[in-house]
Design an enzyme around this catalytic site. Sequence first.
Site, PDB file in Angstrom:
ATOM      1  N   GLU A  18      49.264  31.876  41.406  1.00 31.87           N
ATOM      2  CA  GLU A  18      48.807  32.450  40.054  1.00 31.87           C
ATOM      3  C   GLU A  18      49.069  31.590  39.105  1.00 31.87           C
ATOM      4  O   GLU A  18      49.735  30.527  39.287  1.00 31.87           O
ATOM      5  CB  GLU A  18      49.395  33.892  39.809  1.00 31.87           C
ATOM      6  CG  GLU A  18      48.994  34.985  40.319  1.00 31.87           C
ATOM      7  CD  GLU A  18      47.598  35.298  39.505  1.00 31.87           C
ATOM      8  OE1 GLU A  18      47.194  34.804  38.533  1.00 31.87           O
ATOM      9  OE2 GLU A  18      47.106  36.518  39.641  1.00 31.87           O
ATOM     10  N   ARG A 100      57.985  42.432  35.818  1.00 33.19           N
ATOM     11  CA  ARG A 100      58.034  41.087  35.767  1.00 33.19           C
ATOM     12  C   ARG A 100      56.776  40.711  35.055  1.00 33.19           C
ATOM     13  O   ARG A 100      56.129  41.439  34.577  1.00 33.19           O
ATOM     14  CB  ARG A 100      58.014  40.415  37.506  1.00 33.19           C
ATOM     15  CG  ARG A 100      56.667  40.901  37.992  1.00 33.19           C
ATOM     16  CD  ARG A 100      56.479  39.889  39.043  1.00 33.19           C
ATOM     17  NE  ARG A 100      55.121  40.291  39.927  1.00 33.19           N
ATOM     18  CZ  ARG A 100      53.919  39.873  39.779  1.00 33.19           C
ATOM     19  NH1 ARG A 100      53.674  39.236  38.719  1.00 33.19           N
ATOM     20  NH2 ARG A 100      53.103  40.324  40.661  1.00 33.19           N
ATOM     21  N   ASN A 102      53.364  38.712  34.204  1.00 30.35           N
ATOM     22  CA  ASN A 102      52.036  38.457  34.967  1.00 30.35           C
ATOM     23  C   ASN A 102      51.203  37.487  34.243  1.00 30.35           C
ATOM     24  O   ASN A 102      51.534  36.684  33.599  1.00 30.35           O
ATOM     25  CB  ASN A 102      51.547  39.660  35.392  1.00 30.35           C
ATOM     26  CG  ASN A 102      50.411  39.596  36.680  1.00 30.35           C
ATOM     27  OD1 ASN A 102      51.087  38.978  37.674  1.00 30.35           O
ATOM     28  ND2 ASN A 102      49.553  40.347  36.687  1.00 30.35           N
ATOM     29  N   ASN A 147      46.087  41.547  33.644  1.00 32.25           N
ATOM     30  CA  ASN A 147      45.326  40.387  34.132  1.00 32.25           C
ATOM     31  C   ASN A 147      44.294  40.252  33.230  1.00 32.25           C
ATOM     32  O   ASN A 147      43.774  40.608  31.839  1.00 32.25           O
ATOM     33  CB  ASN A 147      44.669  40.890  35.366  1.00 32.25           C
ATOM     34  CG  ASN A 147      45.300  40.313  36.472  1.00 32.25           C
ATOM     35  OD1 ASN A 147      45.842  38.952  36.413  1.00 32.25           O
ATOM     36  ND2 ASN A 147      45.618  40.939  37.526  1.00 32.25           N
ATOM     37  N   ASP A 198      40.706  39.793  38.457  1.00 32.71           N
ATOM     38  CA  ASP A 198      41.969  39.066  38.329  1.00 32.71           C
ATOM     39  C   ASP A 198      41.796  38.240  37.292  1.00 32.71           C
ATOM     40  O   ASP A 198      41.500  38.649  36.092  1.00 32.71           O
ATOM     41  CB  ASP A 198      42.360  38.675  39.594  1.00 32.71           C
ATOM     42  CG  ASP A 198      43.808  38.571  39.909  1.00 32.71           C
ATOM     43  OD1 ASP A 198      44.478  38.320  38.975  1.00 32.71           O
ATOM     44  OD2 ASP A 198      44.473  38.460  40.987  1.00 32.71           O
TER      45      ASP A 198
END
Length: 292
Positions: A18, A100, A102, A147, A198
Amino acid sequence: MAMNGVSVFSDHICELGEGPSYDPATDTLFWFDIVNGKLLEKPLAGALKVHDLGVMASAIAVIDDDRQLIATEIGLQVRDVKTGKLTLHTPIEADNPLTRSNDSRVHPCGAFWTGTMGKGEEKGAGSIYWFFKGELRRLFSDITVSNSICFSQDGATAYYTDTATGFLMRVACDPATGLPTGEPKVFVDHRSSKGYVDGSVVDRDGVLWNAVWGGSAVKAYAPDGKLLREIAMPATQASCPAFIGQKADRMAVTSAWKGKDEMQRKLDPQAGMTFLLDIPVNGRFDPRVLIA
C-alpha cells in the site's frame, strides 16, 4: 509476462502492499507492507531495500531532503532518511490500539489528509484527518476503511472513500489550506461493479486513476465521474497507484494477498507484488508536506 503494458516493478511479495509514493529528487518509489510494519524503497533503476519499522505504517510524504513524514498506527512520525530513525511528531489515535493509519496524501498546499481504520476493519472505527503546519483536525468520522484520498491539481477538489460504502466521494476544498468548503457528494457509485474502490491519484488533466481491490483492475474516471478506461491487472487485489518517473508519465501500482487462503494464493500468484503500468499518463508529483 507483461499484459497491456503492465509488468512487475518489484516481485517482493507484500501481504498488504500500500501507500506508494514516488520521490522525484531521488528517482525512488517508496511503499509499505502495512500489516508487517515494513517500508520498501526502490530506485527506478536500482535494488530494493526493505526497512523494518517496528510499527504498522501506511503512507509517506517528503518533508525535505533529510526527512520524511510517515503515517503510522500511533500517528505522524518523522523519519530521518539517513538513519531511518522515527520520531513521533503528532499522535493520532495513539491511545486506541484497535486502529491504524491507512490511505493518506499531500494536498497541493502542503496539508496532509490522513485516514485511519480498525485493524480488523471494524465498522465505523476510522476517521479522516487534516494536518497542516502542526495543526490536526478530524474531517470525517464513522469511516470503516479510509481510502482514495487525492486532490485535483488546483487544490479545489478532494476525493476520498469509505471503501465499505462503494461510494467514491468528492468535496470542494480551499486551495490555500486543503480544508473542505462544502458538503461531500457522490463522484462514482461503484456498488454494482466488481471489487472495491481502493487508492487513487489524480493527474494533470483531472483524471482520477483508481485501484480496484478485488477487481483486478485500475480504472480511470473523467472529472465528471465518467469511466474513461479500465486496465486489467495481474493481481486481484490492486491497492493503490502512484505516478512515477522524471516526467510522472507512468504509474506504479501496489497489491496484496491479505485475506487469501493457500488455494486462493495459488490462483493469484502475483498477489502482493508491485507493478509498473507503462501506459502514457499525464501525471504529477505529490508536493512536499508542511509540518510546521
